[in-house]
Scaffold this motif. Structure first.
Motif, short mmCIF file in Angstrom:
data_model
loop_
_atom_site.label_atom_id
_atom_site.label_comp_id
_atom_site.label_asym_id
_atom_site.label_seq_id
_atom_site.Cartn_x
_atom_site.Cartn_y
_atom_site.Cartn_z
N HIS A 1 -0.11 0.32 -1.26
CA HIS A 1 0.81 0.96 -2.35
C HIS A 1 1.78 1.98 -1.76
CE1 HIS A 1 -2.10 -1.15 -4.95
NE2 HIS A 1 -3.21 -0.60 -4.20
N PRO B 1 5.30 3.44 -1.10
CA PRO B 1 6.55 3.28 -1.42
C PRO B 1 7.53 2.18 -0.52
CG PRO B 1 6.22 5.44 -2.19
CD PRO B 1 5.27 4.99 -1.22
N GLN B 2 8.35 1.28 -0.99
CA GLN B 2 8.86 0.47 -0.20
C GLN B 2 10.12 1.33 0.49
OE1 GLN B 2 8.07 -2.56 0.68
NE2 GLN B 2 6.20 -2.34 -0.56
N THR B 3 10.41 2.56 -0.17
CA THR B 3 11.67 3.12 0.48
C THR B 3 11.10 4.05 1.66
OG1 THR B 3 10.91 5.10 -1.19
CG2 THR B 3 12.33 3.45 -2.02
N SER C 1 10.18 4.80 5.41
CA SER C 1 10.66 3.95 6.75
C SER C 1 9.46 3.73 7.41
CB SER C 1 11.53 5.11 7.46
OG SER C 1 10.82 6.09 8.04
N HIS C 2 9.69 2.92 8.70
CA HIS C 2 8.59 2.39 9.29
C HIS C 2 7.67 3.72 9.92
CE1 HIS C 2 5.91 0.05 11.95
NE2 HIS C 2 6.43 0.94 12.93
N ARG D 1 5.71 5.50 6.97
CA ARG D 1 4.52 4.68 6.59
C ARG D 1 3.46 5.05 7.89
NH1 ARG D 1 5.46 0.71 2.67
NH2 ARG D 1 3.59 -0.58 3.58
N SER E 1 1.79 -3.21 -7.77
CA SER E 1 2.17 -3.97 -6.61
C SER E 1 3.86 -4.13 -7.28
CB SER E 1 1.75 -5.33 -6.71
OG SER E 1 1.71 -6.06 -7.89
N PRO E 2 4.59 -4.40 -5.89
CA PRO E 2 6.03 -4.75 -6.10
C PRO E 2 6.50 -6.02 -7.05
CG PRO E 2 5.62 -4.14 -3.76
CD PRO E 2 4.26 -4.64 -4.49
N ASP F 1 8.64 -5.69 -10.53
CA ASP F 1 9.91 -6.31 -10.69
C ASP F 1 9.64 -6.99 -12.13
OD1 ASP F 1 10.86 -5.68 -8.26
OD2 ASP F 1 10.35 -7.61 -7.28
#
Length: 295
Positions: free
Chosen positions: A19, A21-23, A25-26, A29, A102-103, A107
């Motif tokens: 979970h 955030p997709q924003t 960076s590697h 995370r 979830s993403p 969406d």
């Protein structure tokens, strides 16, 4: 079994992996997952030091990069600093609860909440009869003489073109606000060495100096640019503040960085002389700087 091993599991790690955030960076995370492994599942607060070699090795970050990524995670709203590292205490961070949606679900929600497209078809104009009884259809976009807009007065004296809008009409320039110098973000290792030097100066009977931005800049350069470890700097502070000559000549962090190599060479010579003159006495005195090593 300690409290840490009792309450630490994989729940926070799974939450970060699923979970986060997709924003992010590697490396953000990765560091968040490393901190989750070290945190308490119940309190969500980290256990050990965030600048430990283990954390930096697992996150593949240098000391400087570590503080930059920590600052980014706090700004992203997934991490919060709950205790600052001072003297012998370590900084504590809390992992904030993540959005468990979830993403794919996000969406779908955004699609269902999007407004319906507006009907942009041009409305039909009514058909009427004129004075002679004939049908007439008004033409789209045609204005009568009475409906046409009045021409704009473009007299040169009234046109604002070419005038500096930052200068009022009376000709007096508008004062610009003064620029302020931005302070560097606090760092646990920088604060530790600065406070240690201030404590030793105060312990020698002098008035406690104030830790300023010049102190912090000198400490940061000593660590990052001169490549000195924090333990080496702390031993250098202890040695110079115990020496009758150097305690009077090193009263600030900028002066410590300026004289660091002189202090190191002087301490090395003192250790070699002690080893030549009284090797056995040095072994009997475990508090000797000769046994503790040179900084």
């Amino acid at each position: 079994m300690t409290e840490r091993h009792t309450h630490v599991g994989i729940r926070l790690i799974v939450e970060v992996l699923d979970h986060a955030p997709q924003t992010l960076s590697h490396r953000e995370r990765l560091l968040l997952a490393v901190l989750a492994e070290d945190a308490n599942d119940d309190t969500r607060i980290t256990w050990g030091s965030v600048q430990s070699p283990t954390v930096r090795r697992r996150a593949s970050l240098s000391r400087t990069q570590l503080y930059e990524v920590l600052k980014s995670l706090v700004a992203a709203g997934v991490l919060k600093k709950v205790a600052a590292g001072q003297k012998n205490a370590t900084a504590k961070y809390e992992l904030l609860p993540l959005d468990r949606q979830s993403p794919v679900e996000r969406d779908a929600d955004e699609t269902s909440q999007s407004p319906a497209p507006q009907d942009t078809e041009t409305p039909q104009r009514p058909v009427g009869r004129d004075a002679k009884g004939k049908f007439s259809v008004p033409q789209t976009g045609t204005l009568t003489e009475s409906q046409s807009p009045a021409p704009q007065d473009t007299e040169k004296s009234q046109s604002p073109a070419g005038r500096d809008v930052s200068v009022p009409l009376d000709g007096t320039p508008t004062p610009q606000p003064p620029t302020t110098k931005r302070s560097l973000p606090p760092r646990e290792d920088v604060e530790q060495v600065c406070n240690h030097l201030a404590d030793r100066i105060e312990a020698n009977g002098s008035r406690r100096p104030r830790v300023t931005d010049r102190w912090r800049t000198a400490a940061r350069l000593l660590i990052d640019q001169d490549k000195r470890e924090v333990d080496q700097i702390l031993r250098a502070i202890d040695w110079c503040q115990a020496d009758p000559f150097w305690r009077a000549n090193v009263m600030s962090m900028p002066k410590l960085r300026e004289r660091y190599d002189q202090l190191r060479l002087k301490a090395t010579a003192e250790r070699e002389q002690q080893q030549r003159e009284a090797a056995s006495r040095a072994r009997q005195n475990p508090n000797s700087y000769a046994d503790r090593g040179i900084f």
